[in-house]
Write an enzyme that holds these catalytic residues in place. Structure first.
Site, short mmCIF file in Angstrom:
data_model
loop_
_atom_site.label_atom_id
_atom_site.label_comp_id
_atom_site.label_asym_id
_atom_site.label_seq_id
_atom_site.Cartn_x
_atom_site.Cartn_y
_atom_site.Cartn_z
CB CYS A 1 -0.95 0.00 1.19
SG CYS A 1 -2.14 -1.37 1.11
CB THR A 2 4.02 2.14 1.74
OG1 THR A 2 3.40 2.03 3.03
CG2 THR A 2 5.01 3.29 1.75
#
Length: 153
Positions: free
Chosen positions: A44-45
């Protein structure tokens, strides 16, 4: 999951500062709406940072980028500050938009079955219609694929 040609479900959710943001706020603009599982996880980062890196390109073509997860407003605020994310992050702890867009699904990880957000991206046109659906996207290439799609139109 919703299909191309469907009216995008309306939603109003708090952003990282607690302001209510609605899909209707962006009528007349392309909206890149991406759903992701969780703030500050590796995939997600990478996905968020890829959208951040391409943000100026999205702005040039009048496209709004919105990320939605079930994380809290406070979590989004920390995530955005830590990674200098310039786009909108919306908090959906009640799964309102997540379920409306059909991205809350059964997932299998190491043989365990659980419910969770399937990383997916929708392009919504200026009239609020779903123009493109990308289910199960890869975090590293999602932003570039969407940008290429929008520029090719």
């Amino acid at each position: 999951m919703l299909e191309v040609g469907t009216k995008a479900p309306e939603f109003t959710l708090p952003d990282r500062d607690g302001n209510a943001i609605s899909l209707a706020d962006f009528a007349g603009k392309k909206v890149v709406l991406y759903f992701y599982p969780r703030d500050n996880t590796p995939g997600c980062t990478r996905q968020a940072c890829a959208f951040a890196g391409a943000y100026e390109e999205f702005k040039k073509i009048n496209a709004v980028v919105i990320g939605i997860s079930k994380d809290s407003v406070a979590s989004h605020q920390k995530f955005a500050e830590k990674h200098s994310l310039p786009f909108i992050l919306l908090s959906d702890p009640d799964l309102t938009a997540i379920q409306a867009y059909g991205v809350w699904q059964e997932k299998k990880l190491y043989g365990k079955v659980s419910m969770g957000v399937v990383r997916s991206t929708f392009v919504i046109d200026e009239n609020g219609m779903i123009e493109k659906v990308m289910p199960k996207v890869k975090p590293d290439t999602n932003a570039a694929e969407i940008l290429a799609y929008l520029k090719a139109e």
